[in-house]
Design a protein around this motif. Structure first.
Motif: not given
Length: 677
Positions: A365-391
């Motif tokens: 949004x404000x500057x170029x950013x980097x997509x990494x597969x590790x980040x993709x995995x972390x977003x899924x496992x630590x946020x979508x699964x752990x926080x949202x899915x879990x609740x």
RNA sequence: GGCGAGAUAGCUCAGAUGGUUAGAGCGCAUGAUUCAUAAUCAUGAGGUCGAGGGUUCAAUUCCCUCUCUCGCUACCA
């Protein structure tokens, strides 16, 4: 803030010479889709417009290379991309295309209207022409030897070997890729849109009336305006595109930059007979979602076109994003350095929302950013699964265990309950404020805070403990947890539509309105919910490793092709060779040419004379270090003025595969002017 | 070279019309907890806010210079 009656959302038309990748998605389509879904949830009158941009030279080139027609090329990618968008849940109201009849009509009419109003300048100029094939040649259709690196397959606009940008007259031995013949200059007539005429109007409209635009957009516009606008050709000599609808325009089509944004209009026409209320009523808010490469077209050129036409509204905002990199490298279609949407959908079936989430979370949004597969995995496992899915899972499981899936009544609430219930409203308002100002990362984070709130509430209230001592109290706790869950289905709907649909099915409810969010009785007492499944599943290392390996293989293949030696050139006679006067010389003086990056002005002793040569080597040599060096030169090259300096001859350089330049010098010192043979 | 955007914790980013201890999420450490996909909750460690100068009682926030990244643009015989 001004209130609008309806919204017209456009997303940059993807160019139909390749598939969609994550860079397109993060920059344009995910944000525009979130915005559109949010507006629809609010019950606003909104249409979302997109389609394939199918004209232009690159498509004709691709067609030629593959031995098919341009139409076949665009048919292929239009189908691939339309389907990929659909499968990914980008909910355009229409995904049209610029090779449609309706677009030809709309673009022609638009041109004619300006033409009849006298808005164009007619001008002839000299362009390269292929006499054998009987057509004008775009720069891309002319090939020859790059004067810089000797690549024999350089294009007229750029050498792909060394990245230098060129014009056709730069090429040595230019030839047409259509017939192979040598192109000649010929007069041709074209129409120009005098952008300079709109400069002061644009200046006010953008710089004064739209100070709220994103800084990157505003700054880029200011830069263009300060540099001064020039008339811009709206037509060109090509046989693929919308024909220029006037006489004496045979073989001419509208320039792709002119016809592409009109594609938004024709797509709207195709969608609805009421198209004019979206395009011509001041109470419509038009928003263009684009990447930063498109800023000038959507903020300067297209508005100038609309203004010249006279009856159209202008965009209220153009929230352009920067670029997304992939694993620290620029995304590149030609280098196959990308995550392709259609491939992702196969590799990660049913995981549209995971990619939507990852891309929105780290959108550039404000500057170029980097997509990494590790980040993709972390977003899924630590946020979508752990926080949202879990609740969601704990709430639904507890409700099923304690009450057989029947929503319990909320009894007397304590202060903590009340502050949690109030917090729901506050979060909803935060999400709303962020979305209205195109801050999608922030909006998503606030929306996820609702799930965080839920987890914290459960941890604090400990229903699994209280159930043993005060079962009535647990009813209140679970009622509140369930209301939070129901609110999630609204607030996260724009971001995670697939998952929220699943969640609604488990809650046994249908889609609610945005303004229902914040209410604390979305689920009525006694309402029966269903047995839940898992909202998200963990992504294992193996899946990530597979993707990374795929990229490593691409990188390896790219490196192999980059180190490939340029193929040998055709045989020349000894006579040809002797025509070149190659000699040794010594650098006497060297200085940088002011206001250039690459140019060095050298005074050299050639044995014959003392002369000046300008050379593009300043990035690799400091003036001090090159003085006194013995070098080799082509002494009889015709002289040429560079930056106003007469350059006589050319310094010989070896260019390494990374573009590094190295002087070609005699191994032992010899006298200046010695012939090299 | 010109213009524009950016440089803040390991990562992704907020923020301040200049003012006591610079924030969030993820990661990390410790503790609590077990309803839940070894998920959750609490606490904590981590930053001379790109470098150097200036203005000021006070600057990371204002001014100047510089470095690096990205984009546009000029240039490469």
């Amino acid at each position: 803030m001004k209130k609008f009656k309806r919204y017209l959302v456009t997303s940059a038309l993807p160019y139909a010479n390749g598939p969609i990748h994550i860079g397109h998605l993060a920059g344009v389509y995910v944000p525009s889709d979130i915005y559109t879904r949010y507006l629809r949830l609010k019950g606003e009158d909104v249409i979302s417009i997109c389609g394939s941009d199918e004209h232009g030279v690159p498509i004709t080139l691709k067609a030629r290379n593959e031995g098919v027609t341009p139409q076949e090329v665009v048919d292929r990618y239009h189908a691939v991309n339309k389907k990929a968008f659909e499968d990914f849940g980008i909910a355009f109201d229409i995904y049209s295309r610029t090779s449609n009849k309706i677009h030809y009509e709309t673009a022609s009419d638009f041109f004619l209207k300006l033409y009849n109003k006298g808005e164009f300048i007619e001008k002839s100029s000299e362009q390269y022409y292929d006499e054998e094939a009987g057509c004008f040649l775009a720069d891309r259709y002319i090939m020859g030897t790059c004067p810089h690196c000797g690549n024999e397959n350089a294009y007229g606009d750029q050498c792909e070997k060394c990245g230098t940008s060129l014009t056709p007259s730069d090429l040595i031995n230019p030839h047409s890729t259509v017939s192979g013949s040598k192109p000649v200059l010929r007069e041709t007539l074209h129409w120009y849109l005098p952008l300079d005429k709109y400069e002061s109007w644009l200046r006010k409209w953008i710089l004064e009336d739209h100070k709220e635009w994103k800084t990157n957009v505003y700054g880029q516009c200011k830069s263009w305006l300060d540099q001064g606008l020039q008339p811009r050709a709206v037509s060109r000599d090509l046989d693929w595109g919308v024909p220029v609808p006037v006489k004496n325009a045979a073989g001419k089509v509208l320039y792709v930059w002119f016809d592409a944004p009109i594609g938004y209009i024709s797509a709207t026409k195709e969608l609805t007979p009421q198209w004019e209320k979206y395009w011509k009523d001041k109470e419509t808010k038009m928003v263009h979602f684009i990447g930063k490469d498109n800023i000038v077209f959507h903020c300067i050129i297209f508005p100038a076109m609309l203004k010249a036409e006279g009856s159209f509204i202008l965009p209220e905002n153009v929230p352009a994003n920067e670029f997304l990199n992939l694993e620290n490298d620029k995304i590149s279609t030609s280098r196959n350095w990308a995550v392709w949407l259609h491939e992702y959908l196969i590799d990660f079936p049913g995981k549209q929302d995971v990619l939507r989430y990852a891309l929105c979370s780290s959108a550039p949004e404000t500057k170029d950013n980097d997509f990494t597969w590790k980040d993709f995995q972390a977003r899924n496992n630590n946020e979508l699964v752990a926080i949202l899915g879990n609740f969601v899972n704990r709430t639904l499981v507890l409700t099923n265990n304690y009450y057989d899936g029947k929503v319990p009544a909320r009894g007397k609430t304590d202060p903590n309950d009340n502050s949690v219930l109030n917090e729901i409203v506050r979060l909803k308002e935060n999400v709303e404020a962020s979305l209205e100002t195109f801050r999608f990362r922030e909006a998503l984070k606030e929306a996820m805070n609702l799930a965080r709130l839920g987890n914290k509430y459960l941890a604090d209230a400990e229903p699994w403990k209280v159930i043993k001592t005060d079962p009535d109290r647990v009813k209140t706790i679970m009622n509140i947890a369930l209301q939070i869950t129901a609110n999630l289905t609204i607030i996260l709907e724009p971001f995670l539509p697939f998952s929220m649909e699943k969640l609604r099915a488990w809650l046994n409810i249908s889609l609610m309105k945005w303004n229902d969010a914040g209410k604390t009785d979305l689920l009525k007492t006694g309402h029966i919910i269903n047995k839940p499944g898992l909202l998200f599943e963990k992504i294992e290392d193996t899946a990530i490793t597979r993707q990374i390996d795929k990229l490593l293989a691409t990188r390896k293949a790219n490196e192999a092709s980059a180190t490939k030696i340029v193929p040998g050139k055709e045989t020349v006679t000894f006579d040809d060779f002797t025509r070149l006067d190659i000699r040794t010389a010594t650098v006497l003086e060297a200085e940088k040419v002011p206001k250039t990056t690459k140019l060095l002005k050298l005074k050299i002793d050639t044995g014959l004379d003392i002369r000046t040569i300008v050379s593009g080597i300043a990035e690799y040599f400091e003036p001090e270090t090159i003085v006194g060096k013995q070098i080799s030169i082509v002494a009889n090259l015709e002289s040429r003025k560079i930056r106003g300096i007469e350059s006589k001859g050319m310094i010989l350089m070896a260019e390494d595969k990374d573009g590094r330049l190295v002087l070609v010098s005699p191994a032992d010192k010899v006298s200046n002017g010695s012939i090299i043979k």
